[in-house]
Design a protein around this motif. Structure first.
Motif, PDB file in Angstrom:
ATOM      1  N   ASN A  67       0.793  -1.231   0.000  1.00 34.69           N
ATOM      2  CA  ASN A  67       0.000   0.000   0.000  1.00 34.69           C
ATOM      3  C   ASN A  67       0.828   1.285   0.000  1.00 34.69           C
ATOM      4  N   PRO A  68       1.987   1.336   0.693  1.00 31.56           N
ATOM      5  CA  PRO A  68       2.764   2.577   0.692  1.00 31.56           C
ATOM      6  C   PRO A  68       3.158   3.075  -0.696  1.00 31.56           C
ATOM      7  N   TRP A 119       4.496  11.725  -0.960  1.00 34.90           N
ATOM      8  CA  TRP A 119       5.771  11.880  -0.250  1.00 34.90           C
ATOM      9  C   TRP A 119       6.707  12.810  -1.014  1.00 34.90           C
ATOM     10  N   VAL A 134       8.282   6.812   2.692  1.00 33.68           N
ATOM     11  CA  VAL A 134       6.937   6.678   2.134  1.00 33.68           C
ATOM     12  C   VAL A 134       6.101   5.772   3.038  1.00 33.68           C
ATOM     13  N   PHE A 135       6.724   4.747   3.606  1.00 35.39           N
ATOM     14  CA  PHE A 135       6.026   3.851   4.530  1.00 35.39           C
ATOM     15  C   PHE A 135       5.432   4.636   5.688  1.00 35.39           C
ATOM     16  N   GLU A 136       6.193   5.559   6.243  1.00 34.04           N
ATOM     17  CA  GLU A 136       5.713   6.366   7.359  1.00 34.04           C
ATOM     18  C   GLU A 136       4.574   7.282   6.925  1.00 34.04           C
ATOM     19  N   THR A 137       4.644   7.794   5.706  1.00 34.72           N
ATOM     20  CA  THR A 137       3.546   8.605   5.171  1.00 34.72           C
ATOM     21  C   THR A 137       2.261   7.788   5.122  1.00 34.72           C
ATOM     22  N   ALA A 138       2.378   6.529   4.743  1.00 32.30           N
ATOM     23  CA  ALA A 138       1.201   5.667   4.608  1.00 32.30           C
ATOM     24  C   ALA A 138       0.673   5.183   5.953  1.00 32.30           C
ATOM     25  N   HIS A 139       1.562   4.844   6.876  1.00 30.07           N
ATOM     26  CA  HIS A 139       1.154   4.162   8.108  1.00 30.07           C
ATOM     27  C   HIS A 139       1.313   4.996   9.371  1.00 30.07           C
ATOM     28  N   VAL A 188      10.926   3.390  -0.586  1.00 26.87           N
ATOM     29  CA  VAL A 188       9.541   3.380  -0.119  1.00 26.87           C
ATOM     30  C   VAL A 188       9.456   2.942   1.340  1.00 26.87           C
TER      31      VAL A 188
END
Length: 355
Positions: free
Chosen positions: A126-127, A134, A143-148, A315
Motif C-alpha cells: 500500500n505505501p 511523499w 513513504v512507509f511512514e507517510t502511509a502508516h 519506499v
C-alpha cells in the motif's frame, strides 16, 4: 500520407504496449501470490509429471466453471517463466514446474513463498500509492511512514502478526544461503567468532554453523525480534541497537541489512563495527551480503530487479542499493583501509571490509 508515418505509428503502438505492460505489472505479482496461496506449484510437484488443466482444477478442488479463468492465469504465469506448458497427443495443455516455481514449493528449505507473500502484503504494497504525496512535500522520512504513520521497524514492533510474517519472509530469503555457504571457506577462514547484525531468528547463523561448527555465533537484533529465541552451544541472541554498540567479534556480518539505511546511518554503523573489531586482539573484518548495482556482467533481469529493490528501499526505509564506488566511499570514510567484492549470490555479492 507523411513520409515514414507508418513507422512512426508502429513505434507509438510499441511504446503504448510498453507503458501498459509496466502499468499492469502488479497483475503478475498478484497472480503469483494467488498461485502460492492455492498451492499450484505444490500440486504439480506432487503429481510428479506434467499436469493437464482439468487435473489441476480437480486437485485444487476448484469448481469446473473456474477452468477457463485458471487457464488465463496460468497463461500469464507461463509467459512470465513460473511454469512451462506443452501439448499432449490430445492437444491439451500440460503444465510443469520451472526453476522459479521450484523455489516456491512449501516445506522446502529454499522456498521463497514467504518472501513473495510479504512483498505483496498490504502493509508493504500500500505505501507505493503514497509515493507522489511523499515527493510533493510530506515531512515523513519514508513513504512507509507517510502511509502508516510510523516507520517500518516501529510498525513491526507494534503488530506481532505482521512482524511474524515479515520475519518468516526474511528467513526464507536467508535460507537460500544454503546453496553457496559451503563455497565460502576463504571468507570464514580464521573466523572464530561472528556477530550477525540484524540476523532476525538466526537462520543465517544456523546455516553458517552447519558449515563451520567451530564459529561462536551471536545474533544481534531488536529486542522484540530475538526475544525467546532458543539458544545453542555456539549460538546466542542479543537484543540491542546497532547505532549504540555492536558486540565484539572476529567478523561482523550484515546480510541484506545495510541497504535499509542511508549513507549517513551506514557510516555510523560501520564506525561502530570498527570499534567492536578493535576490541579483538587479532584484526577482524566486516562481511556484508548485499546488492552491488552496475556490476559488470549483470543481465537485464538482474539489473531491473536491483533497481526495483532500490526503489523498494526508498519506499520502506531510508536506505538504498549502492554501486561499488558508493560502497568504497563509505568504507574509506569509516576508516577501513581496503575491501573486496565477490559476486556470488545472484542478485547479491559478498563484500569484505578490512580495518
Amino acid at each position: 500520407m507523411e513520409p515514414n508515418s507508418g513507422q512512426a505509428a508502429s513505434e507509438s503502438f510499441r511504446a503504448q504496449a510498453l507503458i501498459y505492460k509496466h502499468a499492469l505489472n502488479y497483475g503478475t505479482s498478484f497472480c503469483l501470490s494467488f498461485a502460492i496461496q492455492l498451492g499450484i506449484p505444490d500440486v504439480i510437484h506432487r503429481h510428479a509429471q506434467p499436469m493437464t488443466l482439468p487435473e489441476l482444477v480437480s486437485a485444487l478442488q476448484l469448481s469446473p466453471e473456474k477452468t477457463i479463468p485458471l487457464r488465463r492465469v496460468m497463461a500469464l504465469l507461463v509467459h512470465s517463466g513460473f511454469f512451462s506448458v506443452n501439448f499432449n497427443k490430445e492437444q491439451k495443455e500440460e503444465y510443469s514446474l520451472t526453476p522459479s516455481s521450484r523455489l516456491l514449493l512449501r516445506g522446502e528449505l529454499s522456498s521463497l513463498s514467504p518472501f513473495v507473500q510479504v512483498l505483496v502484503h498490504p502493509v508493504l504494497s500500500n505505501p507505493w500509492r503514497f509515493l507522489g504525496d511523499w515527493f510533493r512535500g510530506c515531512k515523513e522520512q519514508t513513504v512507509f511512514e507517510t502511509a502508516h504513520g510510523v516507520g517500518l521497524w516501529d510498525y513491526g514492533g507494534k503488530d506481532p502478526g505482521f512482524n511474524g510474517l515479515f520475519n518468516e519472509g526474511m528467513a526464507s530469503d536467508s535460507r537460500m544461503m544454503r546453496l553457496v555457504v559451503g563455497d565460502c571457506k576463504e571468507i570464514f577462514e580464521g573466523v572464530n567468532s561472528l556477530v550477525d547484525v540484524g540476523g532476525g531468528t538466526g537462520n543465517v547463523a544456523k546455516i553458517i554453523l552447519q558449515a563451520f561448527p567451530h564459529i561462536k555465533c551471536t545474533v544481534f537484533d531488536l529486542p522484540h525480534v530475538v526475544s525467546g529465541q532458543p539458544e545453542d552451544t555456539n549460538l546466542s541472541y542479543v537484543g540491542g541497537d546497532l547505532f549504540e554498540s555492536i558486540p565484539p567479534a572476529d567478523a561482523i556480518l550484515f546480510k541484506h541489512v545495510m541497504h535499509n539505511w542511508s549513507d549517513e546511518e551506514c557510516l555510523k554503523i560501520l564506525k561502530k563495527c570498527r570499534e567492536s573489531i578493535a576490541k579483538k586482539k587479532d584484526a577482524g573484518k566486516v562481511i556484508i551480503i548485499d546488492m552491488v548495482v552496475d556490476m559488470q556482467g549483470d543481465d537485464a533481469d538482474i539489473t531491473e530487479t536491483k533497481l526495483l529493490f532500490d526503489i523498494l528501499m526508498m519506499v520502506l526505509t531510508t536506505g538504498r542499493e549502492r554501486n561499488e564506488r558508493e560502497w568504497e566511499k563509505m568504507f574509506l570514510e569509516a576508516g577501513f583501509t581496503s575491501y573486496k567484492i565477490t559476486p556470488i549470490f545472484g542478485l547479491r555479492s559478498i563484500i569484505e571490509a578490512f580495518p
